[in-house]
Enzyme design. Structure first.
Site, PDB file in Angstrom:
ATOM      1  N   THR A  70      12.865 -16.434   3.185  1.00 60.55           N
ATOM      2  CA  THR A  70      12.394 -15.560   4.261  1.00 60.55           C
ATOM      3  C   THR A  70      10.908 -15.279   4.077  1.00 60.55           C
ATOM      4  O   THR A  70      10.226 -15.984   3.319  1.00 60.55           O
ATOM      5  CB  THR A  70      13.298 -14.311   4.384  1.00 60.55           C
ATOM      6  OG1 THR A  70      12.868 -13.549   5.498  1.00 60.55           O
ATOM      7  CG2 THR A  70      13.314 -13.447   3.148  1.00 60.55           C
ATOM      8  N   ASP A 122      19.138 -19.057  11.287  1.00 58.04           N
ATOM      9  CA  ASP A 122      18.826 -17.895  12.142  1.00 58.04           C
ATOM     10  C   ASP A 122      19.251 -18.160  13.584  1.00 58.04           C
ATOM     11  O   ASP A 122      19.852 -17.309  14.238  1.00 58.04           O
ATOM     12  CB  ASP A 122      17.318 -17.608  12.138  1.00 58.04           C
ATOM     13  CG  ASP A 122      16.882 -16.874  10.883  1.00 58.04           C
ATOM     14  OD1 ASP A 122      17.734 -16.208  10.261  1.00 58.04           O
ATOM     15  OD2 ASP A 122      15.693 -16.974  10.521  1.00 58.04           O
ATOM     16  N   GLN A 153      13.005  -3.003 -15.814  1.00 57.05           N
ATOM     17  CA  GLN A 153      14.362  -2.893 -16.373  1.00 57.05           C
ATOM     18  C   GLN A 153      15.352  -2.498 -15.267  1.00 57.05           C
ATOM     19  O   GLN A 153      15.083  -1.585 -14.490  1.00 57.05           O
ATOM     20  CB  GLN A 153      14.364  -1.821 -17.455  1.00 57.05           C
ATOM     21  CG  GLN A 153      15.511  -1.895 -18.421  1.00 57.05           C
ATOM     22  CD  GLN A 153      15.249  -0.942 -19.583  1.00 57.05           C
ATOM     23  OE1 GLN A 153      15.371   0.266 -19.438  1.00 57.05           O
ATOM     24  NE2 GLN A 153      14.882  -1.494 -20.721  1.00 57.05           N
ATOM     25  N   GLN A 204      24.110 -15.476  10.087  1.00 53.83           N
ATOM     26  CA  GLN A 204      23.222 -16.431   9.401  1.00 53.83           C
ATOM     27  C   GLN A 204      23.580 -16.493   7.910  1.00 53.83           C
ATOM     28  O   GLN A 204      23.506 -17.556   7.295  1.00 53.83           O
ATOM     29  CB  GLN A 204      21.739 -16.137   9.669  1.00 53.83           C
ATOM     30  CG  GLN A 204      21.192 -14.794   9.202  1.00 53.83           C
ATOM     31  CD  GLN A 204      20.870 -14.763   7.723  1.00 53.83           C
ATOM     32  OE1 GLN A 204      20.537 -15.791   7.145  1.00 53.83           O
ATOM     33  NE2 GLN A 204      21.004 -13.595   7.095  1.00 53.83           N
ATOM     34  N   GLY A 258      22.000  -6.321  15.614  1.00 53.92           N
ATOM     35  CA  GLY A 258      21.343  -7.275  14.711  1.00 53.92           C
ATOM     36  C   GLY A 258      22.168  -7.552  13.467  1.00 53.92           C
ATOM     37  O   GLY A 258      21.984  -8.581  12.809  1.00 53.92           O
ATOM     38  N   SER A 306      20.520  -9.382   0.859  1.00 61.58           N
ATOM     39  CA  SER A 306      21.195 -10.670   0.681  1.00 61.58           C
ATOM     40  C   SER A 306      21.899 -10.778  -0.683  1.00 61.58           C
ATOM     41  O   SER A 306      23.032 -11.269  -0.737  1.00 61.58           O
ATOM     42  CB  SER A 306      20.203 -11.821   0.874  1.00 61.58           C
ATOM     43  OG  SER A 306      19.763 -11.829   2.208  1.00 61.58           O
ATOM     44  N   THR A 318       1.324  -9.530  22.831  1.00 56.00           N
ATOM     45  CA  THR A 318       0.181 -10.441  22.937  1.00 56.00           C
ATOM     46  C   THR A 318       0.606 -11.590  23.863  1.00 56.00           C
ATOM     47  O   THR A 318       1.358 -12.489  23.461  1.00 56.00           O
ATOM     48  CB  THR A 318      -0.200 -10.987  21.539  1.00 56.00           C
ATOM     49  OG1 THR A 318      -0.287  -9.889  20.636  1.00 56.00           O
ATOM     50  CG2 THR A 318      -1.511 -11.738  21.554  1.00 56.00           C
ATOM     51  N   ARG A 346       9.288   2.694 -31.550  1.00 57.77           N
ATOM     52  CA  ARG A 346       8.259   1.768 -31.068  1.00 57.77           C
ATOM     53  C   ARG A 346       6.852   2.316 -31.279  1.00 57.77           C
ATOM     54  O   ARG A 346       6.567   3.482 -30.986  1.00 57.77           O
ATOM     55  CB  ARG A 346       8.516   1.492 -29.574  1.00 57.77           C
ATOM     56  CG  ARG A 346       7.596   0.521 -28.909  1.00 57.77           C
ATOM     57  CD  ARG A 346       7.744  -0.919 -29.391  1.00 57.77           C
ATOM     58  NE  ARG A 346       9.001  -1.522 -29.002  1.00 57.77           N
ATOM     59  CZ  ARG A 346       9.849  -2.123 -29.871  1.00 57.77           C
ATOM     60  NH1 ARG A 346       9.552  -2.183 -31.166  1.00 57.77           N
ATOM     61  NH2 ARG A 346      10.965  -2.663 -29.467  1.00 57.77           N
ATOM     62  N   SER A 396      15.836  -6.501  -0.114  1.00 60.31           N
ATOM     63  CA  SER A 396      16.733  -7.467   0.532  1.00 60.31           C
ATOM     64  C   SER A 396      18.191  -7.133   0.210  1.00 60.31           C
ATOM     65  O   SER A 396      18.534  -6.840  -0.945  1.00 60.31           O
ATOM     66  CB  SER A 396      16.419  -8.880   0.038  1.00 60.31           C
ATOM     67  OG  SER A 396      17.415  -9.760   0.529  1.00 60.31           O
ATOM     68  N   LYS A 447       8.994 -19.323   5.115  1.00 59.57           N
ATOM     69  CA  LYS A 447       9.842 -20.193   5.949  1.00 59.57           C
ATOM     70  C   LYS A 447       9.136 -21.497   6.324  1.00 59.57           C
ATOM     71  O   LYS A 447       9.772 -22.542   6.385  1.00 59.57           O
ATOM     72  CB  LYS A 447      10.295 -19.448   7.206  1.00 59.57           C
ATOM     73  CG  LYS A 447      11.369 -18.401   6.912  1.00 59.57           C
ATOM     74  CD  LYS A 447      11.879 -17.767   8.191  1.00 59.57           C
ATOM     75  CE  LYS A 447      12.956 -16.754   7.876  1.00 59.57           C
ATOM     76  NZ  LYS A 447      13.526 -16.153   9.070  1.00 59.57           N
TER      77      LYS A 447
HETATM   78  P1  NAP Z   1       7.077 -11.571  13.365  1.00 54.64           P
HETATM   79  O1  NAP Z   1       7.015 -13.060  13.309  1.00 54.64           O
HETATM   80  O2  NAP Z   1       6.065 -10.787  12.617  1.00 54.64           O
HETATM   81  O3  NAP Z   1       6.969 -11.162  14.940  1.00 54.64           O
HETATM   82  C1  NAP Z   1       6.914  -9.820  15.307  1.00 54.64           C
HETATM   83  C2  NAP Z   1       7.018  -9.693  16.816  1.00 54.64           C
HETATM   84  O4  NAP Z   1       7.119  -8.297  17.118  1.00 54.64           O
HETATM   85  C3  NAP Z   1       5.787 -10.222  17.580  1.00 54.64           C
HETATM   86  O5  NAP Z   1       6.195 -10.743  18.788  1.00 54.64           O
HETATM   87  C4  NAP Z   1       4.967  -8.932  17.763  1.00 54.64           C
HETATM   88  O6  NAP Z   1       4.116  -8.987  18.882  1.00 54.64           O
HETATM   89  C5  NAP Z   1       6.065  -7.934  18.020  1.00 54.64           C
HETATM   90  N1  NAP Z   1       5.640  -6.564  17.739  1.00 54.64           N
HETATM   91  C6  NAP Z   1       5.397  -6.022  16.520  1.00 54.64           C
HETATM   92  N2  NAP Z   1       5.063  -4.722  16.651  1.00 54.64           N
HETATM   93  C7  NAP Z   1       5.089  -4.447  17.978  1.00 54.64           C
HETATM   94  C8  NAP Z   1       4.848  -3.280  18.736  1.00 54.64           C
HETATM   95  N3  NAP Z   1       4.504  -2.129  18.146  1.00 54.64           N
HETATM   96  N4  NAP Z   1       4.999  -3.333  20.077  1.00 54.64           N
HETATM   97  C9  NAP Z   1       5.357  -4.501  20.678  1.00 54.64           C
HETATM   98  N5  NAP Z   1       5.599  -5.638  20.011  1.00 54.64           N
HETATM   99  C10 NAP Z   1       5.461  -5.608  18.686  1.00 54.64           C
HETATM  100  O7  NAP Z   1       8.485 -11.031  12.911  1.00 54.64           O
HETATM  101  P2  NAP Z   1       9.909 -11.786  13.000  1.00 54.64           P
HETATM  102  O8  NAP Z   1      10.129 -12.548  11.743  1.00 54.64           O
HETATM  103  O9  NAP Z   1       9.982 -12.485  14.284  1.00 54.64           O
HETATM  104  O10 NAP Z   1      10.916 -10.540  12.958  1.00 54.64           O
HETATM  105  C11 NAP Z   1      11.027  -9.650  14.053  1.00 54.64           C
HETATM  106  C12 NAP Z   1      12.182  -8.706  13.836  1.00 54.64           C
HETATM  107  O11 NAP Z   1      13.404  -9.417  13.856  1.00 54.64           O
HETATM  108  C13 NAP Z   1      12.197  -8.036  12.454  1.00 54.64           C
HETATM  109  O12 NAP Z   1      11.442  -6.872  12.474  1.00 54.64           O
HETATM  110  C14 NAP Z   1      13.664  -7.778  12.178  1.00 54.64           C
HETATM  111  O13 NAP Z   1      14.005  -6.461  12.552  1.00 54.64           O
HETATM  112  C15 NAP Z   1      14.366  -8.760  13.078  1.00 54.64           C
HETATM  113  N6  NAP Z   1      15.104  -9.758  12.275  1.00 54.64           N
HETATM  114  C16 NAP Z   1      16.450  -9.788  12.375  1.00 54.64           C
HETATM  115  C17 NAP Z   1      17.188 -10.706  11.662  1.00 54.64           C
HETATM  116  C18 NAP Z   1      18.674 -10.692  11.767  1.00 54.64           C
HETATM  117  O14 NAP Z   1      19.314 -11.543  11.127  1.00 54.64           O
HETATM  118  N7  NAP Z   1      19.249  -9.804  12.528  1.00 54.64           N
HETATM  119  C19 NAP Z   1      16.556 -11.632  10.847  1.00 54.64           C
HETATM  120  C20 NAP Z   1      15.171 -11.586  10.747  1.00 54.64           C
HETATM  121  C21 NAP Z   1      14.455 -10.652  11.483  1.00 54.64           C
HETATM  122  P3  NAP Z   1       2.616  -9.563  18.754  1.00 54.64           P
HETATM  123  O15 NAP Z   1       2.744 -11.058  18.873  1.00 54.64           O
HETATM  124  O16 NAP Z   1       1.890  -8.953  19.878  1.00 54.64           O
HETATM  125  O17 NAP Z   1       2.089  -9.141  17.415  1.00 54.64           O
END
Ligand code: NAP
Length: 524
Positions: free
Chosen positions: A304, A349, A220, A492, A485, A254, A402, A68, A252, A308
């Protein structure tokens, strides 16, 4: 038939031996000797390397010899004269194919040398390649025609960088709308699907490296990924496609779990990681492109972060069918494209979480009514779980860092709320962590102090990496029941699989594949 071709990109003969052996053992169908990687390149070293292929990979292993040009991605800036000597000598030494840059072949001097060498070779053929490392070609069809005009027997190879997944459709359309021997795919992380779908659309070759370190182009895949994770040998024109739309998507799991289930059930389908960067516009363009191209046979998508809500907006705009609870949640994680062009949207979910809760507590869905539940978090997962549990009649209190976000979510679903400081006063039978606290790599963190977890309660952590979080260890320590989890993730995915195929996947296979993937991630 698409030949799975592995580049040999060694700097010296010893390293080349290892790569050739590994490529042959991993199932390479052709080798590409990237002689521009060799230190101190000479015609003799190339002949010796070609002889090694016969000895180490067997005399039947076809090979492409490439040197190349540095301007088109070559590893070392060897001069044109030496590169032409290498290619013509390779033809004399019995190479099945040589790859010359179309740009360089347009030089009459180069062309003459190659044409003479081709005429003296009994089997050698020419690949004329063009690469664009910046983005799409100005006109890929014209480039193809130009190459065919200059040298009709040559195999055109057209490779460009996809800066976004939506750039891939041009290469896929090109393969779909042309026939005969031709090669087209996209480089870069966004181009990944074209490397896999080369086998569906009959590209002459697709490339995969022996390992990550020996990859010769951005994006790749390794031969192990292509043949194992993406089931290369089973991909054909009728293979239907599914995938996870996300950004980022690289980690992921998945694809691993869905492809393992397709394999075990003998379903002719393939699940891809689909890196859709940007916002609604990019999501919309991706979906339109995928839906319109019936020849790709897309049957559905997992959706995801961060798409979403975009998925919900898209299906409503396209007048598809949205499952009522998904519109109440305001987020969709599953899209299904039915044969009769019907687009359906679901959220698995909440069902995944509810199934994990009912299995983990032994309480049927109908008996969740009046169950006292504390939900920590007010983000996307909390929203899906609160919607599902409030639909089932549970009494929910939402606690969030929050507080205002907890208040908003609570008012929407008629729940109580508080801040994280209120957790010790809670009185719940079921505690659910819907925050990312405790997730890898911060595995020493927990969202709940010890004094709010009691024997007799059930603690469900939606975090699945690691499967056993510090919160679950705290719960086990006091004798509380735990739900991890992984169960929700598997549930799901099982629900998605059923929506995609109408069939029931093996939960144990999904769980084992997921846990293996998580363990591999931890090692790397
Ligand atoms: P998200 O919409 O970003 O929400 C995050 C949440 O976590 C908010 O309530 C946030 O609080 C809180 N948080 C983040 N950091 C924090 C900290 N240091 N101390 C206290 N609270 C804190 O995320 P999501 O989509 O809901 O996902 C949350 C978690 O769910 C993921 O991290 C993942 O591990 C889990 N999950 C599991 C599955 C499963 O199938 N098992 C699927 C998807 C996700 P604030 O509002 O104050 O920011």
């Amino acid at each position: 038939m698409t030949r799975l071709t592995v580049p040999i990109s060694a700097e010296d003969p010893g390293h080349a031996d290892q790569q050739i052996r590994a490529a042959a053992a991993a199932g390479a169908e052709m080798l590409e000797l990237r002689t521009d990687y060799l230190e101190n390149l000479t015609v003799e070293t190339v002949r010796a390397l070609m002889a090694k292929v016969g000895t180490l990979a067997g005399p039947e292993m076809p090979m492409i010899v490439t040197c190349r040009d540095g301007r088109q991605g070559g590893a070392r800036p060897y001069p044109n004269k030496l590169r032409m000597q290498v290619l013509t000598a390779a033809l004399k030494a019995g190479a099945d194919f040589i790859d010359c840059e179309y740009e360089n072949f347009r030089s009459l001097e180069n062309q003459e040398k190659i044409r003479v060498a081709l005429s003296q070779s009994s089997r050698g053929r020419l690949i004329l390649s063009a690469h664009n490392f910046k983005g799409r070609f100005p006109d890929i069809r014209k480039l193809h025609r130009d190459i065919q005009t200059v040298c009709p027997p040559a195999i055109p190879k057209l490779v460009y960088t996809a800066n976004h997944i939506n750039d891939c459709f041009e290469a896929l359309d090109f393969l779909h709308q042309t026939s005969g021997e031709r090669i087209a795919f996209c480089m870069g992380e966004s181009g990944l699907m074209t490397r896999i779908l080369a086998a569906k659309l009959g590209s002459f070759v697709t490339f995969a490296s022996v390992d990550r370190a020996s990859a010769t182009a951005p994006g790749q895949l390794t031969i192990e990924q292509l043949t194992g994770l993406y089931r290369y040998a089973s991909i054909g024109p009728a293979t239907s496609l599914y995938g996870v739309i996300a950004d980022p998507v690289g980690h992921s799991l998945s694809p691993a779990i869905h492809n393992a289930c397709f394999e075990s059930l003998g379903v002719n389908s393939l699940y891809l990681p689909l890196l859709v960067g940007g916002g609604y516009t990019e999501f919309y363009l991706f979906m339109r492109a995928a839906e319109l191209r019936k020849y790709l046979h897309f049957g559905g998508f997992s959706v995801t972060i961060p798409h979403k809500q975009n998925a919900l907006g898209y299906v409503m705009r396209e007048k598809g069918i949205v499952e009522p609870l998904a519109s109440k949640i305001g987020a969709v994680n599953t899209l299904v494209l039915r044969k009769e062009d019907r687009l359906e949207a679901y959220n698995t979910d909440y069902a995944g979480a509810l199934d994990a809760i009912t299995a983990g507590t032994g309480i049927g869905r109908e008996n969740l009514k009046a169950l006292a539940v504390a939900v920590i978090g007010a983000g996307g997962v909390a929203r899906a779980i609160v919607a599902g549990l409030s639909d089932a009649g549970a009494r929910i209190t939402i606690y969030n860092r929050t507080r205002e976000k907890a208040r908003k979510l609570a008012s929407e679903f008629g729940c109580d709320y508080g801040g994280l400081g209120d957790l010790p006063e809670m009185d719940a039978e079921l505690l659910i962590n819907c925050t990312s606290v405790g997730m890898h790599p911060n595995i020493d963190e927990t969202p709940a102090p010890d004094n709010c977890i009691r024997k007799g309660m059930t603690v469900f952590d939606t975090v699945y990496n690691p499967a056993e979080t510090l919160l679950l260890k705290q719960a086990k320590h006091v004798g509380a029941r735990t739900i991890d989890g992984v169960s929700m993730f598997v549930n799901q995915a099982l629900a998605q699989f059923r929506l995609f195929t109408g069939r029931r996947a093996d939960p144990e296979l999904m769980r084992a594949t997921l846990c293996r993937g998580l363990a591999d991630d931890e090692k790397n």
